[in-house]
Design a protein around this motif. Structure first.
Motif, PDB file in Angstrom:
ATOM      1  N   LEU A   1       0.826  -1.207   0.000  1.00 11.29           N
ATOM      2  CA  LEU A   1       0.000   0.000   0.000  1.00 11.29           C
ATOM      3  C   LEU A   1       0.860   1.256   0.000  1.00 11.29           C
ATOM      4  O   LEU A   1       0.523   2.261  -0.626  1.00 11.29           O
ATOM      5  N   ASP A   2       1.972   1.183   0.716  1.00 14.67           N
ATOM      6  CA  ASP A   2       2.859   2.342   0.812  1.00 14.67           C
ATOM      7  C   ASP A   2       3.481   2.678  -0.536  1.00 14.67           C
ATOM      8  O   ASP A   2       3.452   3.825  -0.992  1.00 14.67           O
ATOM      9  N   VAL A   3       4.048   1.670  -1.212  1.00 13.80           N
ATOM     10  CA  VAL A   3       4.790   1.947  -2.454  1.00 13.80           C
ATOM     11  C   VAL A   3       3.870   2.169  -3.647  1.00 13.80           C
ATOM     12  O   VAL A   3       4.299   2.745  -4.656  1.00 13.80           O
ATOM     13  N   THR A   4       2.612   1.723  -3.564  1.00  7.61           N
ATOM     14  CA  THR A   4       1.698   1.919  -4.690  1.00  7.61           C
ATOM     15  C   THR A   4       0.822   3.152  -4.526  1.00  7.61           C
ATOM     16  O   THR A   4       0.013   3.451  -5.409  1.00  7.61           O
TER      17      THR A   4
ATOM     18  N   LYS B   1      11.868   5.296   3.905  1.00  5.67           N
ATOM     19  CA  LYS B   1      10.457   4.947   3.892  1.00  5.67           C
ATOM     20  C   LYS B   1       9.705   5.666   2.766  1.00  5.67           C
ATOM     21  O   LYS B   1       8.472   5.706   2.772  1.00  5.67           O
ATOM     22  N   ASN B   2      10.450   6.237   1.819  1.00  2.59           N
ATOM     23  CA  ASN B   2       9.858   6.955   0.683  1.00  2.59           C
ATOM     24  C   ASN B   2       9.070   8.181   1.118  1.00  2.59           C
ATOM     25  O   ASN B   2       8.036   8.523   0.543  1.00  2.59           O
ATOM     26  N   ILE B   3       9.548   8.840   2.150  1.00  2.00           N
ATOM     27  CA  ILE B   3       8.910  10.054   2.638  1.00  2.00           C
ATOM     28  C   ILE B   3       9.766  11.254   2.255  1.00  2.00           C
ATOM     29  O   ILE B   3      10.968  11.273   2.513  1.00  2.00           O
ATOM     30  N   ALA B   4       9.158  12.242   1.641  1.00  2.00           N
ATOM     31  CA  ALA B   4       9.878  13.462   1.278  1.00  2.00           C
ATOM     32  C   ALA B   4       9.993  14.364   2.509  1.00  2.00           C
ATOM     33  O   ALA B   4       9.061  14.466   3.299  1.00  2.00           O
ATOM     34  N   VAL B   5      11.138  15.017   2.662  1.00  2.44           N
ATOM     35  CA  VAL B   5      11.393  15.874   3.815  1.00  2.44           C
ATOM     36  C   VAL B   5      11.884  17.235   3.340  1.00  2.44           C
ATOM     37  O   VAL B   5      12.766  17.329   2.481  1.00  2.44           O
ATOM     38  N   GLU B   6      11.289  18.305   3.893  1.00  2.00           N
ATOM     39  CA  GLU B   6      11.722  19.663   3.589  1.00  2.00           C
ATOM     40  C   GLU B   6      11.720  20.492   4.870  1.00  2.00           C
ATOM     41  O   GLU B   6      11.088  20.125   5.863  1.00  2.00           O
ATOM     42  N   GLY B   7      12.431  21.596   4.847  1.00  2.00           N
ATOM     43  CA  GLY B   7      12.428  22.522   5.969  1.00  2.00           C
ATOM     44  C   GLY B   7      11.302  23.540   5.824  1.00  2.00           C
ATOM     45  O   GLY B   7      10.825  23.811   4.714  1.00  2.00           O
TER      46      GLY B   7
END
Length: 451
Positions: free
Chosen positions: A139-142, A179-185
């Motif tokens: 579910l996460d990757v799709t 974990k395929n999570i995008a991170v920004e400040g």
């Protein structure tokens, strides 16, 4: 024909080889191909590794069958022997930062997620949780949209780009990216509002207080947009979020917790945290009996004076030992004023239920406040318990704990005891059916050729 169109029926009493109806419902909605890479070895020397290999192989065959559509399979499995396929092993290390013979990767396009061994079995019962782990990863990757986390900046927070062991936060960022999570400040003072694509905000060790207008932006994000906020507070630093915390029935006093018991102090001088309240965030720590290592902490507790709110649920997560006490440093005189002695809460989570236009209760905002920030720094996040706690907190904030309701499966080892006579009888009967089918097929082929 038999390869493209086939039928399977689970005849086991406990349906050990059938996927949960919830999993099947999810799989029917998936339109993208999913690729599984496994580096576990079939001929491993360890009995545990062999069990992993067999249990994983059995459950993955069910996924292949469930996703088999129109003669095509959207679910493919690749077994890689890292000791023999050196080029492929190097490619996996470069693409997914995976090494060794224990890797399990779930991949869809450019998104991937690694499944760890601890995700596969219940620590207490040893029941197999492979279906839960694989379905959650699929579910996460799709998912069409990639989750995005913003790290709040502008108050002297930990640096997400720094590898410094004390002030750096880069190890945590690597976990999130894995974990395929995008991170920004995000600097709230420069932003009109929290960005629309923010799934979670992280405040990591602010050194100066938040401005009132910044606190108001966080309040609106939590209450009006059902946002998620994860806060790690520094010790003896004013944070400026008292009003926000009060709205969520959380209180974080500006005092320090000490402990002089040798049972709760590590050889490095860190405080050992053993007491956890049962909650999805702490359940794996409780099941595996994993301890946490932290520096000085401040009390974070449920604020009983915040008033009753039936939509709000507040739960303390971690406690110090009964031998601990909290005290405030009086800088003017240089002495210490004792405040409270005994075990105290150092982490609290709160959530609210929201009501839709149809009157249906849905998940609302979520807030976690830790009275310690150094356990997520580069120097301490390598501790297994600390890493688990950080990941579980993020998962809970992102609703990953509610994705599935799939129970673990009991695993059984069966031994068949037969006499020589029984074995011969069974062998003959097993051979008769396939041989008869083969003979009929051969006869039909000969008759067709003769015509």
């Amino acid at each position: 024909m038999g390869f493209k169109e086939y039928y399977r029926k689970d005849l086991t009493q406990t349906h050990n080889f059938s996927l949960n109806p919830e999993t099947l419902a999810y799989l029917r909605q998936i339109q993208k191909p999913v690729h599984i890479i496994i580096t576990l070895q079939k001929n491993a020397n360890s009995d545990v590794a062999k069990k992993y290999y067999n249990d994983i192989g059995a459950i993955l065959r069910e996924y292949q069958y469930a996703t088999h559509k129109n003669g095509e399979n959207q679910f493919t499995i690749e077994y890689v022997n890292v000791f023999q396929q050196h080029n492929r092993a190097e490619e996996l290390a470069k693409l997914y930062n995976v090494r060794g013979d224990t890797a399990i990767l779930v991949i869809c396009g450019e998104k991937y997620r690694e499944i760890l061994g601890v995700d596969l079995y219940d620590a207490k019962t040893s029941h197999f949780k492979g279906e839960q782990a694989f379905t959650s990863a699929i579910l996460d990757v799709t998912a069409n949209e990639k989750k995005k986390i913003y790290c709040i900046q502008g108050h002297g927070e930990l640096n997400p780009d720094s590898s410094d062991p004390i002030q750096g936060f880069s190890a945590a960022m690597m976990i999130l990216q894995h974990k395929n999570i995008a991170v920004e400040g995000l600097d709230l003072a420069k932003s009109v509002n929290v960005p629309d694509d923010a799934n979670l905000l992280i405040v990591a060790s602010p050194q100066v207080p938040f401005l009132k207008q910044e606190e108001e932006k966080l309040r609106r994000y939590l209450s009006e947009r059902n946002g998620r906020l994860l806060v790690f507070l520094a010790v003896e630093k004013e944070h400026g979020l008292d009003d926000l915390f009060y709205d969520w029935a959380i209180r974080a006093d500006n005092v320090t917790i000490f402990d002089d018991s040798s049972d709760y102090i590590s050889s490095s001088g860190d405080f050992i945290i053993k007491r956890c309240e049962k909650h999805p965030i702490t359940q794996s720590l409780i099941d595996l009996q994993i301890q946490l290592l932290m520096g000085f902490s401040r009390p974070v507790k449920v604020d009983r004076g915040a008033g009753f709110d039936e939509q709000r649920k507040v739960v303390p997560l971690l406690y110090t030992s009964e031998s601990s006490w909290s005290q405030k440093m009086t800088k003017a005189k240089g002495n210490k004023e004792k405040i409270v002695r005994g075990g105290q809460s150092i982490a609290v989570c709160a959530e609210r239920n929201a009501v839709s236009q149809l009157g249906i209760k849905i998940a609302g905002g979520r807030l976690i406040v830790f009275g310690n920030a150094d356990f997520v720094t580069n120097s301490r996040l390598g501790v297994l318990g600390n890493s688990f706690l950080f990941q579980n907190a993020v998962n809970w904030c992102l609703d990953c704990d509610n994705l599935l309701n799939i129970p673990p499966r009991p695993t059984h080892n069966y031994q068949l005891s037969l006499t020589r006579k029984d074995f011969m009888w069974l062998s003959i009967n097993i051979l008769i059916v396939p041989c008869a089918v083969a003979m009929v097929g051969l006869l039909i082929m000969i008759l067709r050729k003769s015509n």
